[in-house]
Write a protein that holds these residues in place. Sequence first.
Motif, mmCIF file in Angstrom:
data_model
loop_
_atom_site.group_PDB
_atom_site.id
_atom_site.type_symbol
_atom_site.label_atom_id
_atom_site.label_comp_id
_atom_site.label_asym_id
_atom_site.label_seq_id
_atom_site.Cartn_x
_atom_site.Cartn_y
_atom_site.Cartn_z
ATOM 1 N N TRP A 1 0.805 -1.211 0.000
ATOM 2 C CA TRP A 1 0.000 0.000 0.000
ATOM 3 C C TRP A 1 0.844 1.270 0.000
ATOM 4 C CZ3 TRP A 1 0.479 3.432 4.042
ATOM 5 C CH2 TRP A 1 1.020 2.950 5.238
ATOM 6 N N ASN B 1 1.663 14.694 1.587
ATOM 7 C CA ASN B 1 0.837 13.559 1.986
ATOM 8 C C ASN B 1 1.352 13.042 3.325
ATOM 9 O OD1 ASN B 1 -0.391 10.963 2.293
ATOM 10 N ND2 ASN B 1 -0.679 10.820 0.083
ATOM 11 N N ARG C 1 0.427 10.557 5.042
ATOM 12 C CA ARG C 1 0.409 9.099 5.220
ATOM 13 C C ARG C 1 1.531 8.397 4.446
ATOM 14 N NH1 ARG C 1 -3.063 4.766 2.690
ATOM 15 N NH2 ARG C 1 -3.160 3.073 4.209
ATOM 16 N N GLU D 1 -5.503 12.191 -4.036
ATOM 17 C CA GLU D 1 -4.977 10.849 -3.737
ATOM 18 C C GLU D 1 -4.718 10.091 -5.045
ATOM 19 O OE1 GLU D 1 -3.967 9.631 -1.042
ATOM 20 O OE2 GLU D 1 -4.700 11.064 0.431
ATOM 21 N N SER E 1 -7.867 8.585 -7.547
ATOM 22 C CA SER E 1 -8.670 7.949 -6.497
ATOM 23 C C SER E 1 -9.396 8.996 -5.678
ATOM 24 C CB SER E 1 -7.772 7.111 -5.569
ATOM 25 O OG SER E 1 -7.181 6.049 -6.265
ATOM 26 N N ASP F 1 -10.808 10.714 -2.139
ATOM 27 C CA ASP F 1 -10.158 11.000 -0.865
ATOM 28 C C ASP F 1 -10.226 9.779 0.040
ATOM 29 O OD1 ASP F 1 -9.815 13.521 -1.904
ATOM 30 O OD2 ASP F 1 -11.493 14.390 -0.796
ATOM 31 N N SER F 2 -9.201 9.595 0.860
ATOM 32 C CA SER F 2 -9.003 8.342 1.590
ATOM 33 C C SER F 2 -10.179 7.948 2.474
ATOM 34 C CB SER F 2 -7.726 8.429 2.430
ATOM 35 O OG SER F 2 -7.764 9.540 3.299
ATOM 36 N N ASP F 3 -10.861 8.928 3.078
ATOM 37 C CA ASP F 3 -11.935 8.596 4.018
ATOM 38 C C ASP F 3 -13.326 8.582 3.372
ATOM 39 O OD1 ASP F 3 -12.144 11.294 3.563
ATOM 40 O OD2 ASP F 3 -12.340 11.858 5.674
ATOM 41 N N THR G 1 -14.427 2.237 2.488
ATOM 42 C CA THR G 1 -13.731 3.499 2.257
ATOM 43 C C THR G 1 -12.770 3.338 1.082
ATOM 44 O OG1 THR G 1 -11.910 3.045 3.782
ATOM 45 C CG2 THR G 1 -13.872 4.144 4.684
ATOM 46 N N GLN H 1 -9.736 4.346 0.815
ATOM 47 C CA GLN H 1 -8.408 3.931 1.265
ATOM 48 C C GLN H 1 -8.346 2.436 1.542
ATOM 49 O OE1 GLN H 1 -6.277 6.345 4.282
ATOM 50 N NE2 GLN H 1 -6.099 4.437 5.462
ATOM 51 N N ASP I 1 -5.907 -0.054 -0.604
ATOM 52 C CA ASP I 1 -4.861 -0.761 0.150
ATOM 53 C C ASP I 1 -4.980 -2.269 -0.050
ATOM 54 O OD1 ASP I 1 -3.959 1.653 1.056
ATOM 55 O OD2 ASP I 1 -4.542 1.356 3.157
#
Length: 340
Positions: free
Chosen positions: A87, A131, A133, A191, A301, A303-305, A327, A329, A333
Amino acid sequence: MEIPTGNTVQDSPLPIIDFANFGDGTSSEAFEISKKLFEACQGVGFAYLINTGIPQSQVDDMFAWSKAFFDLPPDVKKLAPHPKEGWKHRGYSAVGVEQVSQMVFDPSELAAIRKSAPDFKESFDIGREENARIDNIWLPDSHLPGFREVATSFFNTCRAFQMSKLMRALALGLNLPGNGDFLEKYHQEGENQLRLLHYPAAPAEVFARGQKGRIGAHTDFGTATLLFQDDVGGLEVESPRGSGQFISAPPTPGALVFNIGDCLMRWSNDTLKSTLHRVGPCPHDGMGMVRERFSIPFFMSADSDVLIDCLPGCWDESRPKKYEPVTAQAYIDMRLNATY
């Protein structure tokens, strides 16, 4: 990306979407373009896009820098290594490190796939610079001065087209609420992933015997993808979808390839189609060698949430939701972890 005189895009086996008159997405021309994009996404899930505003000179420059990167000695490229976690999709992956598969998550099955005909490619991946993360992983600047700035600039150019035209066209085509703004608000973080790909030259016989592969049939994971190709070719798209038959999607000057990803197919309750595609051995050079190939996909992609549930208007009592919410993300992943 402007379409040059004398191109052969009109001979394309895929739909052609011309963004020349899209403007700010409020005109009747923009609605007609959005309708054509929707029809392409509802059918084959692929299209050629022309007149996107992405300068051909910048595309050519990015390919030149990509070649310069992959021409570096292996020990130098490994100074920007892809982390062991799938990921954390950043940095350099050498030939044989990554193996694309289609919805296979069992470790023993994945190991068997890698052993049978490993992907014969190398790659370098970047995301947005800010970023929290996942950090980008760059070479020390002394090894390829200017590479970071050029790659980041190209990332930002692709992102600008995504947010100024593409998300709006998809939202208008789907007749989502918000006058074209619906999907933009779920793609604010950027993202995205810019991937430089190099498929080295190799004897044609190793592909014929199944000892090596380029990339097997797969779908992309996210919202959608923009793909820039060199002049070698090799991309093949399943058509009709679900038939197991593949057609060539040859490189065309001034045009980029667009396709829907799995997240947007889920999000739209299968209204839009994420279609299998693959890279086969390119034509050989007449001396028994398959030519090297370069390509540059830009994966987009949400947004992660963001919860990928079902878009308004894509479900009702007669057409119930097909997928459990997830989600963005968590889904991305899961898919990436299966490739490393």
